[in-house]
Design an enzyme around this catalytic site. Structure first.
Site, PDB file in Angstrom:
ATOM      1  N   CYS A  19       0.837  -1.195   0.000  1.00 18.93           N
ATOM      2  CA  CYS A  19       0.000   0.000   0.000  1.00 18.93           C
ATOM      3  C   CYS A  19       0.879   1.255   0.000  1.00 18.93           C
ATOM      4  O   CYS A  19       2.062   1.202   0.364  1.00 18.93           O
ATOM      5  CB  CYS A  19      -0.898  -0.026   1.243  1.00 18.93           C
ATOM      6  N   THR A  70       0.670   3.561   2.100  1.00 18.31           N
ATOM      7  CA  THR A  70       1.084   3.750   3.491  1.00 18.31           C
ATOM      8  C   THR A  70       2.386   3.010   3.776  1.00 18.31           C
ATOM      9  O   THR A  70       3.267   3.519   4.487  1.00 18.31           O
ATOM     10  CB  THR A  70      -0.019   3.250   4.445  1.00 18.31           C
ATOM     11  N   HIS A 111       5.332   4.991   2.654  1.00 17.90           N
ATOM     12  CA  HIS A 111       5.666   6.062   3.599  1.00 17.90           C
ATOM     13  C   HIS A 111       6.410   5.510   4.809  1.00 17.90           C
ATOM     14  O   HIS A 111       7.351   6.140   5.320  1.00 17.90           O
ATOM     15  CB  HIS A 111       4.390   6.773   4.063  1.00 17.90           C
ATOM     16  N   CYS A 122     -14.920   5.527  14.118  1.00 17.23           N
ATOM     17  CA  CYS A 122     -14.375   5.449  15.476  1.00 17.23           C
ATOM     18  C   CYS A 122     -13.265   6.478  15.673  1.00 17.23           C
ATOM     19  O   CYS A 122     -12.365   6.613  14.842  1.00 17.23           O
ATOM     20  CB  CYS A 122     -13.831   4.046  15.740  1.00 17.23           C
ATOM     21  N   ASP A 143      -4.927  10.602 -15.541  1.00 16.66           N
ATOM     22  CA  ASP A 143      -3.658  10.292 -14.893  1.00 16.66           C
ATOM     23  C   ASP A 143      -2.559  10.920 -15.748  1.00 16.66           C
ATOM     24  O   ASP A 143      -2.835  11.530 -16.785  1.00 16.66           O
ATOM     25  CB  ASP A 143      -3.450   8.772 -14.765  1.00 16.66           C
ATOM     26  N   LEU A 191     -11.077  10.448  -1.842  1.00 24.20           N
ATOM     27  CA  LEU A 191     -10.279   9.426  -1.168  1.00 24.20           C
ATOM     28  C   LEU A 191      -8.800   9.810  -1.131  1.00 24.20           C
ATOM     29  O   LEU A 191      -8.092   9.491  -0.184  1.00 24.20           O
ATOM     30  CB  LEU A 191     -10.437   8.070  -1.854  1.00 24.20           C
TER      31      LEU A 191
END
Length: 352
Positions: free
Chosen positions: A38, A40, A43, A107, A199, A266
């Site tokens: 991903c 993430t 990173h 949450c 893109d 997103l």
């Protein structure tokens, strides 16, 4: 067990031996067969501000996975040893206002697998039973390990694509990365009239064309308004899905939306974005932020759509362009970070 490990708050990962995790009460131990890489994870590898700002080290990253249940803790009731599963990576508190109202995706105390607790870039991972999505229990017999490993990002795509009604609507998607490509397939399956995607990668745009979008536009060379012109839309796009996080994408999308248009967001921008708020107000546009998946309605929708549409099953599977053994994780991360391909999956069965 073998695992990709970040020993401290610094760049890099190491493939090392780590103790196997064991399930506590209400938890499930899963033998990992395949994992997706991903943004993430990139990173976290680089330990840039985006990664350092969210993660806790030492850490085994990885939150997109497919595997087989090998052990269960006390108080586990539904998941069984041998189940083939994916996992919802957001672990919620269960007692905040949103959790108690059944809105667990909102949450305020969410902890993420592979970010604030050890994840799935390993031979084994442990997660709460309530976070397990059992393909076996749902009767999904045609989910390959590679496809099961990308249910997490597929869920992002479904959550974004179906936030607003798309039947008969004209949809613009900015960003033809893996999630944008999957979203294009979902809105086509759900009944959109025209689907346009933008893109700057010719390779990704070519993949989008093979997936059946009506227009794949390279915004490095062509103005986004040409999307509306080429599709002969008199009044602009009805629904926009901003998946890129690029600073120019949202303002350009706003400029080609129909009055009353709806935009789901997103993509995570890394800098502030100047928006023409006068247009948002006078054109009565709706902007909706999207994060993760609805737990677990999005998962139900994903499974149902793949079970009932062979075309969508094939389209989502085609987004996986690279499958590498976990021993070649560096090459996998490089491919994922290139910005030109589809989804990259690591095979963890190489360790036996």
């Amino acid at each position: 067990m073998k695992a990709l490990f970040k020993s401290g708050p610094h760049p890099g990962l190491e493939l090392v031996d780590r103790p196997e995790p064991e399930p506590g009460p209400g938890e499930v131990k899963i033998r990992v067969l395949a994992t997706g890489i991903c943004g993430t994870d990139l990173h976290l590898l680089d330990w840039d501000p985006a990664g350092a700002g969210i993660a806790q080290t030492p850490l085994v990253p990885g939150h997109e996975f497919y595997g087989e249940v090998v052990a269960t803790g006390e108080l586990v009731h539904d998941v069984r040893i041998g189940d083939r599963v994916s996992g919802e990576g957001h672990i919620v508190c269960g007692i905040c206002r949103n959790c108690r109202a059944g809105r667990r995706q909102l949450c305020i105390r969410t902890r993420s697998v592979g970010v604030q607790r050890d994840g799935a870039f390993a031979e084994y991972v442990v997660i709460p039973e309530e976070n397990v999505w059992s393909h076996t229990r749902e009767g999904s017999t045609d989910i390959t390990p590679e496809l099961g490993a990308i249910f997490d990002p597929f869920g992002n795509a479904v959550h974004t694509a179906l936030r607003f009604g798309v039947v008969g609507e004209d949809v613009l998607i900015t960003g033809a990365g893996p999630i944008g490509l999957m979203a294009a397939a979902v809105v086509r399956h759900a009944g959109a009239r025209y689907v346009a995607i933008t893109d700057v990668s010719a390779e990704r745009l070519a993949l989008a064309e093979r997936m059946g979008v009506d227009l794949a536009l390279n915004v490095a060379t062509t103005e986004i308004d040409q999307a509306r012109a080429q599709l002969r839309l008199r009044e602009g796009f009805d629904v926009g899905l901003e998946m890129s996080g690029h600073t120019e994408a949202l303002p350009e999308m706003i400029s080609v939306m129909n009055h009353g248009g709806k935009i789901a967001l997103l993509g995570l921008p890394t800098t502030s974005i100047d928006i023409d708020w006068a247009t948002v107000v006078t054109h009565m546009l709706t902007l909706q932020g999207i994060y993760g998946r609805e737990m677990f309605e999005t998962w139900n929708a994903m499974a149902a759509m793949l079970q009932t549409s062979r075309w969508l099953h094939g389209a989502i599977s085609s987004v996986i362009t690279d499958v590498l053994p976990a021993t070649e994780w560096r090459e996998g991360f490089a491919a994922a970070g290139s910005g030109t391909g589809g989804k990259v999956v690591l095979d963890w069965t190489v360790f036996g």
